[in-house]
Structures are given as C-alpha cells and as structure tokens.
Enzyme design. Structure first.
Site, mmCIF file in Angstrom:
data_model
loop_
_atom_site.group_PDB
_atom_site.id
_atom_site.type_symbol
_atom_site.label_atom_id
_atom_site.label_comp_id
_atom_site.label_asym_id
_atom_site.label_seq_id
_atom_site.Cartn_x
_atom_site.Cartn_y
_atom_site.Cartn_z
ATOM 1 N N ARG A 23 36.846 -6.496 19.405
ATOM 2 C CA ARG A 23 35.542 -7.060 19.045
ATOM 3 C C ARG A 23 34.713 -6.481 19.999
ATOM 4 O O ARG A 23 33.573 -6.169 19.644
ATOM 5 C CB ARG A 23 35.641 -8.584 18.912
ATOM 6 N N ASN A 41 37.313 -12.695 14.786
ATOM 7 C CA ASN A 41 38.857 -12.880 14.710
ATOM 8 C C ASN A 41 38.902 -13.738 13.363
ATOM 9 O O ASN A 41 38.274 -14.993 13.376
ATOM 10 C CB ASN A 41 39.403 -13.404 15.906
#
Length: 94
Positions: A23, A41
């Site tokens: 990320r 997520n």
C-alpha cells in the site's frame, strides 16, 4: 479546448500483497502520477486500489501494479473503470 474528464480506476490486487509495504508503494507511485484515491487491505488478503485522475495516468498506475516490480507478489489484478464519482483529496493508505 476542454480538459479530459477524470476517470476512476478500481483495481483488486491478488497475491501476497499485505504486510509487505504494497500500500505504501502504491501510494508513492500514485502521488508521483498526480492521482488521488486510496489503497486498502481487505479481509480476504487482497488490496483494493482506487485511483482518480486522467485516464492516461490511471493506466500508468495499472501498468505499474501489473508490472512485477511491486513489493510482495502480485498474482493478478482485476480492473474496473468508471467516471470519477466523488471528490477525493490526496492518496491514502487504509
């Protein structure tokens, strides 16, 4: 001459993409491209990437996600395209 309308890329990234800096890496690439959105997520192990901006820059981000130089291991990316639906400021990790 009018500016091109913004698009929204929603990419579902499958593989070993959680707990490996994916990320953060995605956020860095998106900001370099001038995109807004987020990377989140998901409980099933995927990462959802939502990016808004020009079609060209969103396609570049998608190419980077699929390109093999990401943290972890990307097995596949499923992309969905739509018009930019909302105003998003910045690019965040969720």
């Amino acid at each position: 001459m009018s500016a091109e309308p913004e698009v929204r890329l929603t990419a579902w990234v499958h593989g070993r993409v959680q707990g490996v800096g994916f990320r953060w890496w995605t956020r860095s690439r998106a900001l370099e491209l001038g995109l807004t959105g987020f990377a989140a997520n998901k409980p099933d192990g995927r990462v959802q990437v939502v990016a808004q901006g020009s079609r060209e820059e969103c396609e570049r981000l998608l190419g980077l996600l699929e390109g093999g130089d990401t943290p972890g291991r990307v097995d596949k990316v499923i992309a969905d395209w739509s018009d930019a639906r909302e105003q998003i400021t910045g690019f965040h990790e969720r």
